[in-house]
Design a protein around this motif. Sequence first.
Motif, PDB file in Angstrom:
ATOM      1  N   LYS A 165      12.219  -8.377  -9.093  1.00  0.00           N
ATOM      2  CA  LYS A 165      13.095  -8.282  -7.935  1.00  0.00           C
ATOM      3  C   LYS A 165      13.787  -6.928  -7.935  1.00  0.00           C
ATOM      4  CE  LYS A 165      16.945 -10.497 -10.387  1.00  0.00           C
ATOM      5  NZ  LYS A 165      17.941 -11.593 -10.343  1.00  0.00           N
ATOM      6  N   GLY A 166      14.570  -6.688  -6.886  1.00  0.00           N
ATOM      7  CA  GLY A 166      15.370  -5.487  -6.817  1.00  0.00           C
ATOM      8  C   GLY A 166      14.608  -4.251  -6.391  1.00  0.00           C
ATOM      9  N   VAL A 167      15.283  -3.107  -6.561  1.00  0.00           N
ATOM     10  CA  VAL A 167      14.746  -1.848  -6.068  1.00  0.00           C
ATOM     11  C   VAL A 167      13.470  -1.455  -6.799  1.00  0.00           C
ATOM     12  CG1 VAL A 167      16.104  -0.400  -7.646  1.00  0.00           C
ATOM     13  CG2 VAL A 167      15.374   0.516  -5.438  1.00  0.00           C
ATOM     14  N   ARG A 168      13.348  -1.857  -8.055  1.00  0.00           N
ATOM     15  CA  ARG A 168      12.159  -1.498  -8.822  1.00  0.00           C
ATOM     16  C   ARG A 168      10.903  -2.127  -8.212  1.00  0.00           C
ATOM     17  NH1 ARG A 168      11.263  -3.078 -15.172  1.00  0.00           N
ATOM     18  NH2 ARG A 168       9.174  -2.171 -15.415  1.00  0.00           N
ATOM     19  N   ARG A 169      10.996  -3.386  -7.822  1.00  0.00           N
ATOM     20  CA  ARG A 169       9.847  -4.036  -7.205  1.00  0.00           C
ATOM     21  C   ARG A 169       9.558  -3.432  -5.831  1.00  0.00           C
ATOM     22  NH1 ARG A 169       9.702 -10.392  -5.592  1.00  0.00           N
ATOM     23  NH2 ARG A 169      11.373  -9.656  -4.226  1.00  0.00           N
ATOM     24  N   THR A 170      10.604  -3.175  -5.054  1.00  0.00           N
ATOM     25  CA  THR A 170      10.422  -2.598  -3.727  1.00  0.00           C
ATOM     26  C   THR A 170       9.769  -1.228  -3.819  1.00  0.00           C
ATOM     27  OG1 THR A 170      12.400  -3.763  -2.956  1.00  0.00           O
ATOM     28  CG2 THR A 170      11.576  -1.989  -1.582  1.00  0.00           C
ATOM     29  N   ARG A 171      10.254  -0.408  -4.777  1.00  0.00           N
ATOM     30  CA  ARG A 171       9.675   0.920  -4.952  1.00  0.00           C
ATOM     31  C   ARG A 171       8.201   0.833  -5.335  1.00  0.00           C
ATOM     32  NH1 ARG A 171      12.061   2.422  -9.242  1.00  0.00           N
ATOM     33  NH2 ARG A 171      13.888   3.452  -8.342  1.00  0.00           N
ATOM     34  N   SER A 172       7.872  -0.114  -6.209  1.00  0.00           N
ATOM     35  CA  SER A 172       6.493  -0.269  -6.648  1.00  0.00           C
ATOM     36  C   SER A 172       5.581  -0.611  -5.472  1.00  0.00           C
ATOM     37  CB  SER A 172       6.413  -1.355  -7.721  1.00  0.00           C
ATOM     38  OG  SER A 172       5.087  -1.580  -8.111  1.00  0.00           O
ATOM     39  N   ARG A 173       5.986  -1.551  -4.651  1.00  0.00           N
ATOM     40  CA  ARG A 173       5.182  -1.927  -3.483  1.00  0.00           C
ATOM     41  C   ARG A 173       5.070  -0.767  -2.502  1.00  0.00           C
ATOM     42  NH1 ARG A 173       7.630  -7.951  -2.086  1.00  0.00           N
ATOM     43  NH2 ARG A 173       6.647  -9.080  -3.830  1.00  0.00           N
ATOM     44  N   HIS A 174       6.193  -0.126  -2.274  1.00  0.00           N
ATOM     45  CA  HIS A 174       6.267   1.004  -1.342  1.00  0.00           C
ATOM     46  C   HIS A 174       5.307   2.127  -1.765  1.00  0.00           C
ATOM     47  CE1 HIS A 174       8.434   4.004   1.185  1.00  0.00           C
ATOM     48  NE2 HIS A 174       8.337   4.796   0.138  1.00  0.00           N
ATOM     49  N   ALA A 175       5.373   2.500  -3.041  1.00  0.00           N
ATOM     50  CA  ALA A 175       4.595   3.636  -3.527  1.00  0.00           C
ATOM     51  C   ALA A 175       3.113   3.316  -3.649  1.00  0.00           C
ATOM     52  CB  ALA A 175       5.157   4.092  -4.877  1.00  0.00           C
ATOM     53  N   VAL A 176       2.798   2.150  -4.213  1.00  0.00           N
ATOM     54  CA  VAL A 176       1.398   1.796  -4.419  1.00  0.00           C
ATOM     55  C   VAL A 176       0.684   1.628  -3.082  1.00  0.00           C
ATOM     56  CG1 VAL A 176      -0.135  -0.021  -5.247  1.00  0.00           C
ATOM     57  CG2 VAL A 176       1.712   0.809  -6.705  1.00  0.00           C
ATOM     58  N   THR A 177       1.324   0.959  -2.132  1.00  0.00           N
ATOM     59  CA  THR A 177       0.707   0.801  -0.813  1.00  0.00           C
ATOM     60  C   THR A 177       0.496   2.153  -0.155  1.00  0.00           C
ATOM     61  OG1 THR A 177       1.791  -1.350  -0.544  1.00  0.00           O
ATOM     62  CG2 THR A 177       0.930  -0.311   1.443  1.00  0.00           C
ATOM     63  N   GLY A 178       1.490   3.016  -0.269  1.00  0.00           N
ATOM     64  CA  GLY A 178       1.353   4.355   0.299  1.00  0.00           C
ATOM     65  C   GLY A 178       0.225   5.144  -0.335  1.00  0.00           C
ATOM     66  N   LEU A 179       0.041   4.971  -1.649  1.00  0.00           N
ATOM     67  CA  LEU A 179      -1.036   5.680  -2.330  1.00  0.00           C
ATOM     68  C   LEU A 179      -2.400   5.218  -1.824  1.00  0.00           C
ATOM     69  CD1 LEU A 179      -1.398   7.795  -4.574  1.00  0.00           C
ATOM     70  CD2 LEU A 179      -1.658   5.906  -6.189  1.00  0.00           C
ATOM     71  N   TRP A 180      -2.569   3.917  -1.607  1.00  0.00           N
ATOM     72  CA  TRP A 180      -3.839   3.396  -1.093  1.00  0.00           C
ATOM     73  C   TRP A 180      -4.106   3.887   0.325  1.00  0.00           C
ATOM     74  CZ3 TRP A 180      -7.800   0.985  -3.399  1.00  0.00           C
ATOM     75  CH2 TRP A 180      -7.587   0.417  -4.652  1.00  0.00           C
ATOM     76  N   LEU A 181      -3.036   4.101   1.088  1.00  0.00           N
ATOM     77  CA  LEU A 181      -3.197   4.510   2.488  1.00  0.00           C
ATOM     78  C   LEU A 181      -3.284   6.020   2.669  1.00  0.00           C
ATOM     79  CD1 LEU A 181      -0.514   2.210   4.197  1.00  0.00           C
ATOM     80  CD2 LEU A 181      -2.960   1.774   3.972  1.00  0.00           C
ATOM     81  N   ALA A 182      -3.013   6.773   1.607  1.00  0.00           N
ATOM     82  CA  ALA A 182      -2.786   8.216   1.738  1.00  0.00           C
ATOM     83  C   ALA A 182      -3.909   8.944   2.468  1.00  0.00           C
ATOM     84  CB  ALA A 182      -2.567   8.826   0.350  1.00  0.00           C
ATOM     85  N   ALA A 183      -5.149   8.735   2.056  1.00  0.00           N
ATOM     86  CA  ALA A 183      -6.263   9.483   2.662  1.00  0.00           C
ATOM     87  C   ALA A 183      -6.376   9.186   4.154  1.00  0.00           C
ATOM     88  CB  ALA A 183      -7.574   9.142   1.953  1.00  0.00           C
ATOM     89  N   GLY A 184      -6.291   7.914   4.525  1.00  0.00           N
ATOM     90  CA  GLY A 184      -6.390   7.550   5.935  1.00  0.00           C
ATOM     91  C   GLY A 184      -5.248   8.104   6.755  1.00  0.00           C
ATOM     92  N   LEU A 185      -4.030   8.084   6.204  1.00  0.00           N
ATOM     93  CA  LEU A 185      -2.880   8.604   6.944  1.00  0.00           C
ATOM     94  C   LEU A 185      -2.967  10.115   7.121  1.00  0.00           C
ATOM     95  CD1 LEU A 185       0.043   6.501   5.400  1.00  0.00           C
ATOM     96  CD2 LEU A 185      -1.143   6.158   7.574  1.00  0.00           C
ATOM     97  N   LEU A 186      -3.511  10.809   6.138  1.00  0.00           N
ATOM     98  CA  LEU A 186      -3.696  12.258   6.287  1.00  0.00           C
ATOM     99  C   LEU A 186      -4.679  12.566   7.411  1.00  0.00           C
ATOM    100  CD1 LEU A 186      -3.811  13.414   2.552  1.00  0.00           C
ATOM    101  CD2 LEU A 186      -1.977  13.796   4.200  1.00  0.00           C
ATOM    102  N   VAL A 187      -5.742  11.765   7.512  1.00  0.00           N
ATOM    103  CA  VAL A 187      -6.708  11.956   8.599  1.00  0.00           C
ATOM    104  C   VAL A 187      -6.043  11.703   9.947  1.00  0.00           C
ATOM    105  CG1 VAL A 187      -8.821  11.060   9.644  1.00  0.00           C
ATOM    106  CG2 VAL A 187      -8.715  11.437   7.177  1.00  0.00           C
ATOM    107  N   LEU A 188      -5.246  10.641  10.044  1.00  0.00           N
ATOM    108  CA  LEU A 188      -4.555  10.337  11.298  1.00  0.00           C
ATOM    109  C   LEU A 188      -3.575  11.441  11.667  1.00  0.00           C
ATOM    110  CD1 LEU A 188      -3.795   6.500  11.033  1.00  0.00           C
ATOM    111  CD2 LEU A 188      -5.559   7.643  12.389  1.00  0.00           C
ATOM    112  N   SER A 189      -2.874  11.980  10.676  1.00  0.00           N
ATOM    113  CA  SER A 189      -1.931  13.067  10.942  1.00  0.00           C
ATOM    114  C   SER A 189      -2.652  14.297  11.480  1.00  0.00           C
ATOM    115  CB  SER A 189      -1.178  13.423   9.653  1.00  0.00           C
ATOM    116  OG  SER A 189      -0.328  14.531   9.849  1.00  0.00           O
ATOM    117  N   ALA A 190      -3.760  14.672  10.825  1.00  0.00           N
ATOM    118  CA  ALA A 190      -4.499  15.866  11.245  1.00  0.00           C
ATOM    119  C   ALA A 190      -5.120  15.690  12.624  1.00  0.00           C
ATOM    120  CB  ALA A 190      -5.576  16.194  10.211  1.00  0.00           C
TER     121      ALA A 190
END
Length: 488
Positions: free
Chosen positions: A228-253
């Motif tokens: 629980k707490g900020v540690r769990r939220t940060r983990s979900r936030h960061a890991v999900t973002g890492l999985w999405l990174a390549a696709g989001l960079l393509v969408l940005s470009a």
Amino acid sequence: MSVSSDVPDPGSSGTTVPTTTSSAEKPQAASRPADPAPARRPEGFGALLVRLHFYAGVLVAPFLLVAAVTGLLYTFTPQLDHLVYGRELTVAHTGERTRPLAQQMAAARAEHPKGTLIAVRPGSGDATTQVDFSLPSLGEKAHTVYVDPYTGKVTGRLTTWYAETPLTTWLDALHRNLNLGVPGRYYSEFAASWLWVLVLGGVVLWWRRQRGARTARRLLLPDRAAKKGVRRTRSRHAVTGLWLAAGLLVLSATGMTWSRYAGAHFGEALDALSSHTPSVSTSLSTASGARTAGSGTGRTVDPNAIDGVLKAARGDGLSGPVEIAVPADAATAWTVSQTRNLWPVGRDSLAVDATTDTVVDRVDFADWPLPARLTRWGINAHMGTLFGLANQLVLAALATGLICVIVWGYRMWWQRRPTRADRRAPLGTPPARGAWRGIPSWALATAVVVLVAVGWALPLFGIPLAAFLVVDFVVGAVRRGRTTTAAS
């Protein structure tokens, strides 16, 4: 968008309090697994990145959230179109042979007696034939009359924009400019211009945070020990973002390629490289084997010539769905262009002299400059048409994931807020200022040059960044002045 923070968790003062331990207690302490060391407070580049990521995330995320929600709605426009406009777009029963295009155009003209005939998209399979008429009052839009290609009967009429239905046009404008016209385009360009910054910054921060224990499990999967707490939220936030990174960079470009300011600079770069999308020559006075100049000027176009034009295009190898552009006068060639956006993309086009039914010019997609082909592929991927349903599902996953990352980012910000009523920062203390002082001068000078160049190419990144730096400097100077005054 992988967003994280290197600063210690709330409740941690960042200092070590000395304690005394009896000799009887020492063996017990040694027998327990050592607690993980708290994250070190970042310095230099890391601290500067944390501060930029913090403020960019807080201020840009609302725009990204709107872009993600509207993009998610737009993703499934093909299915929505067939649900809402099935009568106009499709036929219930297909036949073995279609009626001549000239006959279908005559039925469309009877339905729409006014306006200029500008384009025809022949129907096949269960798709209707679409006939476009322009009117001065419609501007860039047109009235499209839909005709059953097997019976020649009109099935409906809609106001369209570049062959898009009213629903698709509305959702497209909602995603592009919130249906506010030119002023609304600032929002989408602002979001696209900062998305890549947040993505790359988040990836770097998450990588730095795992220093000393970088494994695929720690980088790519949520922390199972965080209940629980900020540690769990940060983990979900960061890991999900890492999985999405390549696709989001393509969408940005790809999103920036047709934005107002960054897109204009992109177009100038293509011009400088002679890499714009080529087009066929429709001037019959200069085409090889064509008539002498001016011989057809002033004569109106015969719509009945369309069947011969299409036959000539098919005979020259132009397959699949096509759009036939009707010329304004008989001195101009008809243009037949492929409209296939699905991979492999079909975008060949040719010009046909309707008086002789001969092809006078041709441009194949394979001959486009590489930057032009990459742009076409990127646009199709961004719109969800390059790989059909699979493309749509990937876009939906990216949009949904981005929404989750943004929500978790704000939740993490809220969880880090001080709970004491007398604290001055009730919504959380931002990372410390002055991080740039820990960066080597050569690295700082290089960063300034790069940021100026990127800021010029992407104005809605550069201008907000400059404004943030100015405001941050002024606020910092005021606070230092107050501290000096109070100390004296």
